[in-house]
Design an enzyme around this catalytic site. Sequence first.
Site, PDB file in Angstrom:
ATOM      1  N   GLU A 100     134.020 -20.679  29.341  1.00 36.21           N
ATOM      2  CA  GLU A 100     133.773 -22.036  29.890  1.00 36.21           C
ATOM      3  C   GLU A 100     133.513 -22.022  31.399  1.00 36.21           C
ATOM      4  O   GLU A 100     134.097 -22.830  32.153  1.00 36.21           O
ATOM      5  CB  GLU A 100     134.948 -22.965  29.549  1.00 36.21           C
ATOM      6  CG  GLU A 100     135.082 -23.228  28.064  1.00 36.21           C
ATOM      7  CD  GLU A 100     136.035 -24.349  27.685  1.00 36.21           C
ATOM      8  OE1 GLU A 100     136.772 -24.848  28.547  1.00 36.21           O
ATOM      9  OE2 GLU A 100     136.030 -24.730  26.495  1.00 36.21           O
ATOM     10  N   GLU A 132     135.336 -21.762  19.940  1.00 34.11           N
ATOM     11  CA  GLU A 132     136.480 -22.686  20.022  1.00 34.11           C
ATOM     12  C   GLU A 132     136.092 -23.956  19.284  1.00 34.11           C
ATOM     13  O   GLU A 132     135.107 -24.614  19.660  1.00 34.11           O
ATOM     14  CB  GLU A 132     136.839 -23.035  21.478  1.00 34.11           C
ATOM     15  CG  GLU A 132     137.540 -21.926  22.212  1.00 34.11           C
ATOM     16  CD  GLU A 132     138.061 -22.342  23.583  1.00 34.11           C
ATOM     17  OE1 GLU A 132     138.469 -23.505  23.761  1.00 34.11           O
ATOM     18  OE2 GLU A 132     138.050 -21.474  24.484  1.00 34.11           O
ATOM     19  N   GLN A 141     143.658 -23.046  18.144  1.00 40.57           N
ATOM     20  CA  GLN A 141     143.989 -21.630  18.263  1.00 40.57           C
ATOM     21  C   GLN A 141     144.754 -21.214  17.003  1.00 40.57           C
ATOM     22  O   GLN A 141     144.597 -21.884  15.990  1.00 40.57           O
ATOM     23  CB  GLN A 141     144.780 -21.408  19.531  1.00 40.57           C
ATOM     24  CG  GLN A 141     143.948 -21.796  20.782  1.00 40.57           C
ATOM     25  CD  GLN A 141     144.547 -21.350  22.098  1.00 40.57           C
ATOM     26  OE1 GLN A 141     145.559 -20.711  22.167  1.00 40.57           O
ATOM     27  NE2 GLN A 141     143.867 -21.734  23.206  1.00 40.57           N
TER      28      GLN A 141
HETATM   29  O1  AHR Z   1     141.874 -23.900  23.579  1.00 42.01           O
HETATM   30  C1  AHR Z   1     142.408 -24.551  24.701  1.00 42.01           C
HETATM   31  C2  AHR Z   1     141.467 -24.509  25.891  1.00 42.01           C
HETATM   32  O2  AHR Z   1     140.336 -25.292  25.600  1.00 42.01           O
HETATM   33  C3  AHR Z   1     140.897 -23.167  26.254  1.00 42.01           C
HETATM   34  O3  AHR Z   1     141.737 -22.455  27.075  1.00 42.01           O
HETATM   35  C4  AHR Z   1     139.632 -23.527  26.958  1.00 42.01           C
HETATM   36  O4  AHR Z   1     138.652 -22.543  26.822  1.00 42.01           O
HETATM   37  C5  AHR Z   1     139.231 -24.860  26.368  1.00 42.01           C
HETATM   38  O5  AHR Z   1     138.951 -25.799  27.348  1.00 42.01           O
END
Ligand code: AHR
Length: 511
Positions: free
Chosen positions: A173, A292, A351
């Site tokens: 990001e 993600e 996650q």
């Molecule tokens: O997954 C949580 C956060 O979300 C991660 O650290 C980041 O990459 C995203 O903004």
Amino acid sequence: MRKASITFDRAFAIGDTDPRLFGAFVEHLGRCVYGGIYEPGHPSADKRGFRKDVLDLVKELGPTIMRYPGGNFVSGYNWEDGVGPVKDRPARLDLAWFTTEPNSFGTNEFIDWCRAAKIDPMLAVNLGTRDGDAARNLVEYCNHPGGTAWSDLRIKHGWKKPHGVKFWCLGNEVDGPWQMEHKTATEYGRVAHEAAKMMRWIDPSIELAACGSSGRNMPTYGRWEDEVLEHTFDQVEFISLHTYFNNYAGDTKAFLASPDLMDQFIEEVVAISDAVAARRRSDKRIMLSFDEWNVWYRTRRVRADRVKEGWPVAPPILEEIYSMEDALVFGGACISLLNHADRVKTACLAQLVNVIAPIMTETGGPAWRQTIFWPFAQMSRLGRGTVLKAIVKSESYQASYFDPRGKQDLYYPIDAPYLKASVVSDDKGVSLFLLNRDLEGSLDVTVNARGFGKLKVAEATELRHKDLKAVNSKKEPLKVKPASLKGVSTKSDEITLELQPASWNVIRLES
Ligand code: AHR
């Protein structure tokens, strides 16, 4: 009752699902590592500190590849802090989450954990506060057999065999101003190009993903992908995408419609990538790494809150408790990913444990499955094969999805079919993933499965709950769970079934 139909033919394929489509993500964030996958002293922990109860749930969940160590965390991470004797490792301030990182878990422990879980590692390198030099050293440390300073250091640390990490993310990001050493597309494109070049010189077998936008709602979205790929096109195989769905507006119909924006996002990034290829007259096709994705909105923390809390080690942050409604949206996202199997070759549920996660733990206590656990486990188990072009006929509804990220509040109009579906075939039969987004009514669905001959129902489940806000918890770990879906009837190549309101359904048919 509303009617809908799905027609597909065994010969008409979108593409094969890459096993890496069913990945997840472990970041040094909150209790994902410490108190999640790793908790020395926990009654179920092995001698390495890996929680066996968590490992068992991870195996049931079925992720195939695991992204690590971040996330925002990686943009300030010195990987050297996390290797070597634990007693010598430094504690550091983590400026991503305003916590203290003890570094007692690092790259080698992560690789061991992946081996124990039978999952491939995916490592991200720090292209925030560091650059290509630290990245190439990490590749040498992990993948070079021996005879050089970095590879011999790995051997000295106790890992004789190279880790053989195949998939690498070039930062995280970097387009986001919240990132340590946030960069413009030009700045990042140059650094990523040079890092990628050196990393591949060390190990030509690796695959690399450049950072795409951290969301479709970023002001630089589109231009970012175009410029980053202009710099990195020849060096990378993948560009990344990130998405988190929300129901801030309390508008469940719009929330359920929101995964359709994931379809648009994917198709736009494919178009931009192919436009870069076209400018070069190249037949190379950049693949997408949706590294993600999830529902996340209740536990977002602004930097001011983080500062107030001081610098704790592994605090319980971002511990989103998922409801039945979230599981439906999550299922819709699974369908979006499957239906783009030709271009989305890797994806990571963000996650894995505790932090916006399908698995929750109590430190020192039990582990349990959140509602979103079920659609993921089913997709990973039954989504391997060839995704077919399914023609879905269904009435639709109009929704307006609110997305508050950044300074610009956005409303997205969506024309959402009540039925969202994906169909995956293999040698033995076909699996149907079906989401009924009608909150009030059942859907009477007719499936025309051409080219399979007579099919029999091998498995049929539905996930629903009369209370869309129902959640699983330590006290009631299985309040929301799949149940048998009754009444699926097969007659030659026609299958009929009734989907209950607001339900996620998985049907396995075999010849
Ligand atoms: O997954 C949580 C956060 O979300 C991660 O650290 C980041 O990459 C995203 O903004």
